[in-house]
Design an enzyme around this catalytic site. Structure first.
Site, PDB file in Angstrom:
ATOM      1  N   CYS A 149       4.698  10.504 -36.552  1.00  0.00           N
ATOM      2  CA  CYS A 149       4.109  11.526 -37.897  1.00  0.00           C
ATOM      3  C   CYS A 149       4.580  13.353 -37.636  1.00  0.00           C
ATOM      4  CB  CYS A 149       2.396  11.069 -37.586  1.00  0.00           C
ATOM      5  SG  CYS A 149       2.326  11.660 -39.493  1.00  0.00           S
TER       6      CYS A 149
ATOM      7  N   HIS B  67       2.005   5.281 -37.143  1.00  0.00           N
ATOM      8  CA  HIS B  67       1.145   5.281 -36.185  1.00  0.00           C
ATOM      9  C   HIS B  67       0.999   3.778 -35.822  1.00  0.00           C
ATOM     10  CE1 HIS B  67       0.128   9.633 -36.425  1.00  0.00           C
ATOM     11  NE2 HIS B  67      -0.501   9.633 -37.650  1.00  0.00           N
TER      12      HIS B  67
END
Length: 206
Positions: free
Chosen positions: A71, A178
């Site tokens: 991310c 994630h």
């Protein structure tokens, strides 16, 4: 660091010795460096540059260490991160680590989605015991773009056909997903060069 549960599985799997640090001397000791997500990507990236940590990360890659970004960490691996609308703060642009041929622009819209995906879609999954479909989630602001004349090299293929991430090589890649390490096929891939070998299949979800 945001979404630190991304790494809970690495604390349990005996093939890894997980530790958290922002000290360059500790970072240099690692075989695998995972740059985590961030709640404020530009200011954290600026900190990495000013503290000398960015130079340490690049040096580790040149020495053959494995560098992975998740991310915000993935965004930092490009050549720059831009925030033209000052969504995160007063910083308009910060130079990235320059490991991946891409750049990121922070945008107002926040993506929050559960995802199913294939890992390294261009590779052949020859182990039929491993699940072909993985699970994770996205929660981020900003879009990442490849530099001109750069061919796509995705880390994952989403269930809707979209691609995410950039795979430079086995020692350098990143994506927005994630929970990516919670999938056994990806955990095994990460542990391929580990000194210790797992004698039993490891399934974090179980």
């Amino acid at each position: 660091m945001s979404n630190f549960t991304d790494f809970d599985v690495l604390e349990i799997d005996s093939r890894f010795n997980l530790y958290y640090t922002n000290k360059t001397e500790d970072i240099e000791m690692a075989d695998i460096l995972v740059i985590p997500g961030s709640k404020n990507t530009l200011s954290d990236l600026q900190y990495l540059q000013e503290s000398g940590t960015a130079d340490t990360i690049v040096s580790m890659y040149k020495k053959g260490k494995k560098i992975i970004g998740i991310c915000g960490g993935y965004q930092m691996m490009g050549i720059k991160v831009e925030d033209p609308d000052n969504i995160e703060g007063n910083l308009k642009s910060v130079v990235g680590l320059g490991l991946l041929p891409q750049y990121t622009i922070i945008e107002k819209n926040k993506i929050t989605q559960q995802r199913k995906f294939e890992f390294l879609p261009s590779a052949t999954n020859t182990d039929k015991k491993r699940p072909a479909i993985c699970k994770g989630y996205e929660i981020h602001m900003g879009r990442t773009f490849l530099l001109p004349q750069t061919s796509a090299s995705p880390v994952i293929k989403l269930e809707n056909g979209e691609m995410d991430g950039y795979y430079l090589n086995n020692h350098c890649w990143g994506c927005y997903m994630h929970g990516i390490f919670d999938n056994p096929v990806i955990l095994d891939y990460l542990a391929e060069e580990a000194n210790s070998k797992s004698t039993l299949p490891f399934d974090y979800s179980e």
